[in-house]
Design a protein around this motif. Sequence first.
Motif, PDB file in Angstrom:
ATOM      1  N   ALA A  71      23.772  41.895 -20.478  1.00 27.44           N
ATOM      2  CA  ALA A  71      24.843  41.595 -21.377  1.00 27.44           C
ATOM      3  C   ALA A  71      25.448  40.426 -21.068  1.00 27.44           C
ATOM      4  O   ALA A  71      25.784  39.806 -20.107  1.00 27.44           O
ATOM      5  CB  ALA A  71      25.588  42.606 -21.213  1.00 27.44           C
ATOM      6  N   HIS A  72      25.763  39.665 -22.292  1.00 28.83           N
ATOM      7  CA  HIS A  72      26.443  38.180 -22.273  1.00 28.83           C
ATOM      8  C   HIS A  72      27.542  38.085 -23.307  1.00 28.83           C
ATOM      9  O   HIS A  72      27.575  38.659 -24.225  1.00 28.83           O
ATOM     10  CB  HIS A  72      25.372  37.190 -22.518  1.00 28.83           C
ATOM     11  CG  HIS A  72      24.062  37.202 -21.665  1.00 28.83           C
ATOM     12  ND1 HIS A  72      24.049  36.506 -20.486  1.00 28.83           N
ATOM     13  CD2 HIS A  72      22.980  37.885 -21.730  1.00 28.83           C
ATOM     14  CE1 HIS A  72      22.751  36.576 -19.881  1.00 28.83           C
ATOM     15  NE2 HIS A  72      22.255  37.720 -20.556  1.00 28.83           N
ATOM     16  N   ALA A  73      28.487  37.516 -22.908  1.00 31.32           N
ATOM     17  CA  ALA A  73      29.862  37.308 -23.769  1.00 31.32           C
ATOM     18  C   ALA A  73      29.302  36.409 -24.712  1.00 31.32           C
ATOM     19  O   ALA A  73      28.831  35.362 -24.439  1.00 31.32           O
ATOM     20  CB  ALA A  73      30.935  36.666 -22.991  1.00 31.32           C
ATOM     21  N   ALA A  74      29.959  36.622 -25.885  1.00 31.12           N
ATOM     22  CA  ALA A  74      29.798  35.813 -27.117  1.00 31.12           C
ATOM     23  C   ALA A  74      31.104  35.797 -27.933  1.00 31.12           C
ATOM     24  O   ALA A  74      31.046  36.502 -29.067  1.00 31.12           O
ATOM     25  CB  ALA A  74      28.482  36.295 -28.117  1.00 31.12           C
ATOM     26  N   THR A  89      36.237  39.330 -26.435  1.00 29.39           N
ATOM     27  CA  THR A  89      35.489  40.329 -25.996  1.00 29.39           C
ATOM     28  C   THR A  89      34.131  40.498 -26.420  1.00 29.39           C
ATOM     29  O   THR A  89      33.513  41.271 -25.953  1.00 29.39           O
ATOM     30  CB  THR A  89      36.173  41.763 -25.760  1.00 29.39           C
ATOM     31  OG1 THR A  89      36.575  42.185 -26.797  1.00 29.39           O
ATOM     32  CG2 THR A  89      37.388  41.556 -24.563  1.00 29.39           C
ATOM     33  N   ASP A  90      34.050  39.876 -27.724  1.00 31.20           N
ATOM     34  CA  ASP A  90      32.599  40.106 -28.273  1.00 31.20           C
ATOM     35  C   ASP A  90      31.403  39.765 -27.573  1.00 31.20           C
ATOM     36  O   ASP A  90      31.606  38.626 -26.631  1.00 31.20           O
ATOM     37  CB  ASP A  90      32.456  39.204 -29.627  1.00 31.20           C
ATOM     38  CG  ASP A  90      33.160  39.744 -30.645  1.00 31.20           C
ATOM     39  OD1 ASP A  90      33.856  41.005 -30.563  1.00 31.20           O
ATOM     40  OD2 ASP A  90      33.634  38.683 -31.544  1.00 31.20           O
ATOM     41  N   ALA A  91      30.488  40.329 -27.486  1.00 31.61           N
ATOM     42  CA  ALA A  91      28.943  39.975 -26.660  1.00 31.61           C
ATOM     43  C   ALA A  91      27.836  40.734 -27.301  1.00 31.61           C
ATOM     44  O   ALA A  91      27.777  41.209 -28.250  1.00 31.61           O
ATOM     45  CB  ALA A  91      29.513  41.247 -25.335  1.00 31.61           C
ATOM     46  N   ARG A  92      26.836  40.161 -26.523  1.00 30.05           N
ATOM     47  CA  ARG A  92      25.362  40.478 -27.259  1.00 30.05           C
ATOM     48  C   ARG A  92      24.458  40.967 -26.119  1.00 30.05           C
ATOM     49  O   ARG A  92      24.999  40.625 -24.720  1.00 30.05           O
ATOM     50  CB  ARG A  92      24.981  39.264 -27.977  1.00 30.05           C
ATOM     51  CG  ARG A  92      24.706  37.852 -26.802  1.00 30.05           C
ATOM     52  CD  ARG A  92      24.167  36.797 -27.591  1.00 30.05           C
ATOM     53  NE  ARG A  92      24.170  35.628 -26.496  1.00 30.05           N
ATOM     54  CZ  ARG A  92      23.334  35.488 -25.694  1.00 30.05           C
ATOM     55  NH1 ARG A  92      22.377  36.214 -25.464  1.00 30.05           N
ATOM     56  NH2 ARG A  92      23.540  34.282 -24.967  1.00 30.05           N
ATOM     57  N   GLY A  93      23.566  41.378 -26.264  1.00 30.95           N
ATOM     58  CA  GLY A  93      22.437  41.636 -25.230  1.00 30.95           C
ATOM     59  C   GLY A  93      22.109  43.194 -25.451  1.00 30.95           C
ATOM     60  O   GLY A  93      22.155  43.728 -26.359  1.00 30.95           O
TER      61      GLY A  93
END
Length: 216
Positions: A71-74, A89-93
């Motif tokens: 998980a990584h912050a985006a 707080t949007d993220a991806r992964g």
Amino acid sequence: MTSTVLRTTAALVTTIVLGAALTSVSAASAGRSAASAPQKDRPRYASVTGAAEFVLPYVTDNDIRSFTFDAHAAPYSRPLPDAPTGLPTDARGTVKVSHYSAERDITYTSEGQVDCLVTGPRTAILTAVITKVSPGGPPDLGKRIGFSVLDGGADAGRSKDRVGFSWNGVNLLPGKGTDETPEAEVGTCMAPAPYAPVTRGGYTVHHADLLPPPQG
């Protein structure tokens, strides 16, 4: 002779005092510069990575449970109707969940796409929407689930890491007057404290402060 000695002594004292004053000013200036300078060793974006098995402290069985996080912050990458720039707080992964049932001798798995991540020093909360479930697994397709992580740091032997998750009795809605106690819906970045000890493997939490909205 005495006059010469006195003049020499006075000059020496003046030099020492002046030097001390200049040193204090330089130290204060350096301190201010260090405080205002960006911390180069702190990552700009937060992340949680790793894989680990864990046990439930209130259950005794031979099941094997594990989570894998990438998980990584985006920040500001998921626009919403009332937040067109997205959220900090949007993220991806991805998240992978695995549960081996000793009673049935079968492993159930599911996978999800990360949509939210928030961290503190050595701690993290993340959520993911389930996109794949193995045959016989829970009916979680399209459902958001939450995880918490405690990164106990590098250690030998038994890991000091812990995890928590938003099902299995920790996210209920009691008192609804039904035969079964319903489970509450999970919002973004919502999960209980990391209550389950890791027994094998571990996680790495890279903390980064939430960023302000983009300008322009």
